[in-house]
Write an enzyme that holds these catalytic residues in place. Sequence first.
Site, PDB file in Angstrom:
ATOM      1  N   ALA A 349       0.861  -1.189   0.000  1.00 17.04           N
ATOM      2  CA  ALA A 349       0.000   0.000   0.000  1.00 17.04           C
ATOM      3  C   ALA A 349       0.888   1.227   0.000  1.00 17.04           C
ATOM      4  O   ALA A 349       1.972   1.228   0.607  1.00 17.04           O
ATOM      5  CB  ALA A 349      -0.930   0.004   1.213  1.00 17.04           C
ATOM      6  N   GLU A 350       0.441   2.290  -0.650  1.00 12.41           N
ATOM      7  CA  GLU A 350       1.302   3.443  -0.899  1.00 12.41           C
ATOM      8  C   GLU A 350       1.851   4.149   0.335  1.00 12.41           C
ATOM      9  O   GLU A 350       2.917   4.760   0.255  1.00 12.41           O
ATOM     10  CB  GLU A 350       0.610   4.457  -1.814  1.00 12.41           C
ATOM     11  CG  GLU A 350      -0.696   5.001  -1.325  1.00 12.41           C
ATOM     12  CD  GLU A 350      -1.888   4.234  -1.855  1.00 12.41           C
ATOM     13  OE1 GLU A 350      -2.939   4.856  -2.041  1.00 12.41           O
ATOM     14  OE2 GLU A 350      -1.774   3.007  -2.075  1.00 12.41           O
ATOM     15  N   PRO A 351       1.178   4.112   1.509  1.00 14.19           N
ATOM     16  CA  PRO A 351       1.781   4.831   2.645  1.00 14.19           C
ATOM     17  C   PRO A 351       2.996   4.141   3.245  1.00 14.19           C
ATOM     18  O   PRO A 351       3.596   4.683   4.171  1.00 14.19           O
ATOM     19  CB  PRO A 351       0.635   4.918   3.657  1.00 14.19           C
ATOM     20  CG  PRO A 351      -0.241   3.776   3.342  1.00 14.19           C
ATOM     21  CD  PRO A 351      -0.179   3.636   1.843  1.00 14.19           C
ATOM     22  N   GLY A 352       3.359   2.938   2.744  1.00 12.72           N
ATOM     23  CA  GLY A 352       4.591   2.321   3.226  1.00 12.72           C
ATOM     24  C   GLY A 352       4.497   0.870   3.612  1.00 12.72           C
ATOM     25  O   GLY A 352       5.473   0.282   4.077  1.00 12.72           O
TER      26      GLY A 352
END
Length: 666
Positions: A349-352
């Site tokens: 997922a893009e937040p890490g």
Amino acid sequence: MNTTNPRAHDRLRELSSTDRGKVVAARDAVRLVRDGDTVATGGFVGIGFAENLAVALEEAFLATDDTDYPGIGRPQNLTLVYAAGQGDGKERGLNHFGHSGLVKRVIGGHWGLVPRLQELAVSNAIEAYNLPQGVISHLFRDIAAGKPGHLSRVGLGTFVDPRHGGGKINERTTEDIVELMPYGGQDYLFYKAFPIDVALIRGTTADPDGNVTMEREALTLEALAIAMAAHNSGGIVIVQVERIAERGSLNPRQVKIPGILVDCVVVAEKPEYHPQTFATPYSAAFAGEVRVPATSHAPMALTERKIIARRAALELVAGGVVNLGIGMPEGVSDVASEERVLDLITLTAEPGVIGGMPASGLDFGAAVNTAAVIDQPYQFDFYDGGGLDLAFLGLAQADREGNLNVSRFGPKLAGAGGFINISQNAKKVVFVGTFTAGGLQLQIADGRLTILREGTMRKFVQAVEHRTFSGAMATSRGQPVLYITERCVFELSDAGLVLTEVAPGIDIERDILAQMDFAPIVAEPPKLMDMHIFRDDTMGLRAILTAVPLAARFHFQQEQGVFYVDFSRFTVKHAEDIEAIYNEAARQLEAIGHKVPAIVNYDEFQLDGDLLDEWADMVARLCERYYTQVTRYASNAFVRASLSQSLSAHGVKPNVYRDAGGIAAF
């Protein structure tokens, strides 16, 4: 302390002169925000968002009595900068900033969760920009490093490109903050840097010197980058935490924000001001403290959502690194779990988040059983550099050129979030969504799909009203792109969208072409979507993903002079599969140069019943041209009987045994 404003500097010195070090009350900290400041906030939905600071800032703006801190004034006319969407779609998060006069300009990555700010932007009450989430997270680092801006190809051909609006949301917004910049024979976008006056970020534990750890946070996000950007801009860094530790007691390897960057530490006044997510007060699994057992949850109901997710899941590849967008794409992880293939892929997922099982709803961004959680700017480094093998993203509106819009629909402003970074740079992108929207009703029975009531809103239009994804840019870089709906599949070509697959039961003219504003290219003929997608039982996805490559299923043993064929655990669902098998076998047999005996392994072989005649015809052609004789074996009695009957009907001696032991040596 590092602030260029004398009054704030004096007040900060006064606040930090006590034994509590940098620890201050929320109301004191936010009154350091000056009229016209640029304020950067961290967070992802509700994860890592400093809710207490946002509440206090809102209260300071709404207060009518300014006698507490004479000369400092109310915070107003702020420029707000944030990367990911931060809100619950109602009142929390950045919705606290949604007051006329509190903000004058907003530069945000996603607007869908902040209706109060949305209203100000759409009504032309503020200056407003939408830039890619990854770009803003990177821009914080560039500001910290003293660079003039961020140079990237992310956003080319979309509404962020100056040739298509430069990310401006309304007529009031006139300043160009994105420039087209050619370099080395290629076009780039240059996103201008600007000073950050105030950072509002969050952690778990702080000591009196301002060192901050994040052990109970679900994500670390871009908190360090924001803190460094504000500090190096001469601004103020305010960090919200849930507890204070003794000076010198924190493990230095757990400190995510060093005290040299921090001016004020605020302890959350209420638990509801410091939830782990906006849906979950605290989960040890989200913090990585425990791993949760894999539970067998109930399979998804066989609806359009599951049909789409199943067809999308057929694009998975064992060992692939995958991103799932929010909403419809989340169904892919549910199908992967039901089909027991999560261990074969890595979800991100893009937040890490890297690995594990992503959460959904207001927990989105968090995950359980992760392999790693890294800072958001680094995740976008990985994404922008082509690290993603496959991305599944939502399909809201598409046009004849393959452009996609998920960011704006009339007065509704959703924003792009990480969509542009992800869709532009994944090795392959799959857009998923229903064919129409608004009241669509379907019936799924006997492996067929029937449209009972068509949706009132068309998704396939002449031209998208906001370009979040550029089809032309995708074809120029050779990126494979699919558009998967419940009734059909399109592929992107140089000439536009090509209809390649149709669901069983669907009439192309009535159910597809008549429901589009443009005529796509129609493959001759389109394939039938896999019928297993429309049945209640599982698809056997694990067997598909772990299947041996076709070329490796054929082997000529030169010493014995025997051609071995391995169809064990092999599934044939389409006529095209049969032709591919013939072509590969013929290719290898032609290289031998003469006819040879063959042994064929049919253990756990599966063949769609409608394809028995085509399979037998293919075998007959191989036998006539390449084989001197063939023996076969299969442990399943039904497979033996089916093969014997169909092969005999095509003039081929079956020679089918129960196991390899029944085959005499040649």
